[in-house]
Design an enzyme around this catalytic site. Sequence first.
Site, PDB file in Angstrom:
ATOM      1  N   PHE A 140       1.026  -1.284   0.022  1.00 23.70           N
ATOM      2  CA  PHE A 140       0.099  -0.021   0.018  1.00 23.70           C
ATOM      3  C   PHE A 140       0.939   1.210   0.227  1.00 23.70           C
ATOM      4  O   PHE A 140       1.443   1.461   0.906  1.00 23.70           O
ATOM      5  CB  PHE A 140      -1.079   0.081   1.245  1.00 23.70           C
ATOM      6  N   ASP A 225       9.236   2.885   2.316  1.00 22.47           N
ATOM      7  CA  ASP A 225       7.703   3.667   2.447  1.00 22.47           C
ATOM      8  C   ASP A 225       7.917   3.514   4.119  1.00 22.47           C
ATOM      9  O   ASP A 225       7.181   2.586   4.624  1.00 22.47           O
ATOM     10  CB  ASP A 225       6.649   3.200   1.858  1.00 22.47           C
ATOM     11  N   LYS A 254       2.030  11.247   7.265  1.00 27.27           N
ATOM     12  CA  LYS A 254       1.316  10.784   8.431  1.00 27.27           C
ATOM     13  C   LYS A 254       1.523  11.833   9.887  1.00 27.27           C
ATOM     14  O   LYS A 254       1.296  12.879   9.763  1.00 27.27           O
ATOM     15  CB  LYS A 254       1.288   9.449   8.924  1.00 27.27           C
TER      16      LYS A 254
HETATM   17  C1  PLP Z   1      -1.132   6.411   4.513  1.00 28.83           C
HETATM   18  C2  PLP Z   1      -0.045   5.500   3.600  1.00 28.83           C
HETATM   19  C3  PLP Z   1       0.285   6.214   2.496  1.00 28.83           C
HETATM   20  C4  PLP Z   1      -0.654   7.373   1.785  1.00 28.83           C
HETATM   21  O1  PLP Z   1      -0.661   8.366   2.386  1.00 28.83           O
HETATM   22  P1  PLP Z   1      -1.790   9.409   2.258  1.00 28.83           P
HETATM   23  O2  PLP Z   1      -1.287  10.477   3.231  1.00 28.83           O
HETATM   24  O3  PLP Z   1      -2.988   8.816   2.833  1.00 28.83           O
HETATM   25  O4  PLP Z   1      -1.528   9.723   0.980  1.00 28.83           O
HETATM   26  C5  PLP Z   1       1.310   5.382   1.611  1.00 28.83           C
HETATM   27  N1  PLP Z   1       2.164   4.409   2.225  1.00 28.83           N
HETATM   28  C6  PLP Z   1       1.813   3.812   3.504  1.00 28.83           C
HETATM   29  C7  PLP Z   1       2.639   2.663   4.015  1.00 28.83           C
HETATM   30  C8  PLP Z   1       0.605   4.439   4.302  1.00 28.83           C
HETATM   31  O5  PLP Z   1       0.506   3.957   5.355  1.00 28.83           O
END
Ligand code: PLP
Length: 403
Positions: A140, A225, A254
Amino acid sequence: MDTKDFIDLEDLYGAHNYLPLDVVIARGKGVWVWDVEGKKYLDCLSAYSAVNHGHCHPRLVKVLKDQGEKLTLISRAFRNDQWPLLAKELCELTGYEMVLPMNSGTEAIETAIKAARKWAYQKKGVPQDQAEIIACSNNFHGRTVTIISFSTETLYRKDFGPFTPGFVIVPYGDAEALEAAIKPNTAAFLVEPFQAEAGIIMPPEGYLKKAKEICERNNVLFVADEIQTGLGRTGKLFACEYEEVKPDILVIGKSLAGGCYAISAVLSPREILGLFKPREHGTTFGANPLACALAREALRVLTEEKLVENSAELGNYFLEKLKTLKSKHIKEIKGKGLLIGIELKQEAGGARRFCEDLKEEGLLCKETHEHVIRFAPPLIIKRDDLDWAFEKVNQVFQKAEKY
Ligand SMILES: *Cc1c(COP(=O)(O)O)cnc(C)c1O
């Protein structure tokens, strides 16, 4: 207006791209939130780890007010007095040389993809438009068309094509598969150290370290990520530290501004982000002084209130406690720091009904994929709150033994 009125309004006028629990939150303080009826809940999701500092942290609210009265946005057509300081502080904290600020996590991932491709063409000598990026199954990374181009989740992709080419998928946790997928045109390997959205999936021990070695040996960038796992959520500042891996590109977001503002960032050595030239990439709200002032204070709170240490210690405490739960529905309890999942057996009928029951008991949890209940409270949480939460979780599982 009561709960039902708000829900009816939202469902009438708002697009239905989420399936929220039917609770309408109006106020928050620390780990607690209150709905419009005045009922109190423990927040066990923390806005998908964006509210690691807890709701309305007094130090962040103060910055929100003070900076809000001074300057909120000037755009990067000009410079402001907060961004240079955040850039320095963030690089010093993380040990990187350069940082590129964006707003959402998704945008930061897009930026990391651009950076990796640029590096491939300018440094690695990959022929123009031939660069490939390897990503993992069940990943994700966000929701743009490019990012869902390498999602393996049908739901995220259906009816949204055509997609962006240049991505290859390998099974998560399989270092040999990664090595086999690398070609002369491979620019980068993009990976989550733990897959939170996929259901709190932790790769086999040694995977990240091995993957990093493979990337190094093949002149491929290791891009982590850590939008959700980073900044203390898993009990380390970054989850990659569990295997002493320092990514070539690190993506965060985040909780960077403690849930008070959207800000994300891409960090790397100078030889990667240094390749960006003026006007090649940008965003109107990027590095705005309000977000930067909040992020600076949020990073200070993270250090001074020892949120990383608290996450490690209390995460471990709660995990061990949860492991004493006796239930025919539980398949596995797993996690690191305050990112914990209770995986239910298929026969349990999905995590959603457990989340509904937990809500009734005053715990706001969210099902993650179909069968996992995620516990990710703010990192400021105290032992007493977790003891209280455990009693409620226990009650819900006791009740569920009957059906
Ligand atoms: C939340 C998340 C995203 C996307 O971030 P947004 O601020 O919602 O665009 C990407 N990668 C991971 C692992 C996430 O938890």
